[in-house]
Enzyme design. Sequence first.
Site, PDB file in Angstrom:
ATOM      1  N   VAL A 121       0.849  -1.078   0.035  1.00 34.43           N
ATOM      2  CA  VAL A 121       0.045  -0.176  -0.101  1.00 34.43           C
ATOM      3  C   VAL A 121       0.977   1.101   0.100  1.00 34.43           C
ATOM      4  O   VAL A 121       1.600   1.390   1.094  1.00 34.43           O
ATOM      5  CB  VAL A 121      -0.928   0.015   1.201  1.00 34.43           C
ATOM      6  CG1 VAL A 121      -1.786   1.402   1.343  1.00 34.43           C
ATOM      7  CG2 VAL A 121      -1.876  -1.454   1.287  1.00 34.43           C
ATOM      8  N   PRO A 122       1.183   1.989  -1.104  1.00 34.37           N
ATOM      9  CA  PRO A 122       2.247   2.765  -1.450  1.00 34.37           C
ATOM     10  C   PRO A 122       2.072   4.101  -0.741  1.00 34.37           C
ATOM     11  O   PRO A 122       2.073   5.184  -1.411  1.00 34.37           O
ATOM     12  CB  PRO A 122       2.280   2.864  -3.066  1.00 34.37           C
ATOM     13  CG  PRO A 122       0.948   2.730  -3.388  1.00 34.37           C
ATOM     14  CD  PRO A 122       0.245   1.658  -2.381  1.00 34.37           C
ATOM     15  N   CYS A 123       2.479   4.349   0.462  1.00 31.81           N
ATOM     16  CA  CYS A 123       2.550   5.443   1.120  1.00 31.81           C
ATOM     17  C   CYS A 123       3.464   6.075   0.830  1.00 31.81           C
ATOM     18  O   CYS A 123       3.660   7.681   1.019  1.00 31.81           O
ATOM     19  CB  CYS A 123       2.572   5.295   2.856  1.00 31.81           C
ATOM     20  SG  CYS A 123       3.530   4.110   3.248  1.00 31.81           S
ATOM     21  N   HIS A 124       4.640   5.736   0.168  1.00 29.34           N
ATOM     22  CA  HIS A 124       5.879   6.170  -0.395  1.00 29.34           C
ATOM     23  C   HIS A 124       5.567   7.451  -1.532  1.00 29.34           C
ATOM     24  O   HIS A 124       6.471   8.087  -1.726  1.00 29.34           O
ATOM     25  CB  HIS A 124       7.110   5.332  -0.535  1.00 29.34           C
ATOM     26  CG  HIS A 124       6.778   4.279  -1.756  1.00 29.34           C
ATOM     27  ND1 HIS A 124       5.616   3.258  -1.488  1.00 29.34           N
ATOM     28  CD2 HIS A 124       6.854   4.362  -3.033  1.00 29.34           C
ATOM     29  CE1 HIS A 124       5.456   2.474  -2.582  1.00 29.34           C
ATOM     30  NE2 HIS A 124       6.146   3.225  -3.630  1.00 29.34           N
TER      31      HIS A 124
END
Length: 160
Positions: A121-124
């Site tokens: 889950v790409p919080c970056h």
Amino acid sequence: MRWAVFDSPIGALSVAADEAGVCRVHFGRTDGVAGAAPADPVLDVALAELRAYFAGELSRFTVPLSVRRGSEFERAVWRRMTRIPYGQTETYGAVAAALGDRQAARAVGVACNRNPIPVIVPCHRIVGAGGKLVGFGGGLPRKRHLLELEAAVALRQAWS
């Protein structure tokens, strides 16, 4: 929960699954988890997809996820993260506005910090105003690595 460790280019990632899917990704080794777990269908898919992601061969995770915590707002932020296209970013403010509250940029940052499944889950992909590289639970060098990996792969795909 069942755990496995994946040795990635950004360091060890401990990945946990429950009966429904991947429920946790932790930067570093989780106590008591030495390496790959015995055959586990969900963890096998998660580790294969992480391998492919870091090799630049996967731009969208399909492994089932199991998110059982978080406020309604946090879950909305996490869902929004999964809609940010591979190789692109959005600002905290843009995410807040997309969720209907332009004043909630800081709350978006808190939700990013509480994301239980980073990388997958790409919080970056969420950055500060003006594209500034700020805030990441795994540290800014890891965030930079992930964004640079995705940018290079996206460029390569666009030019091929």
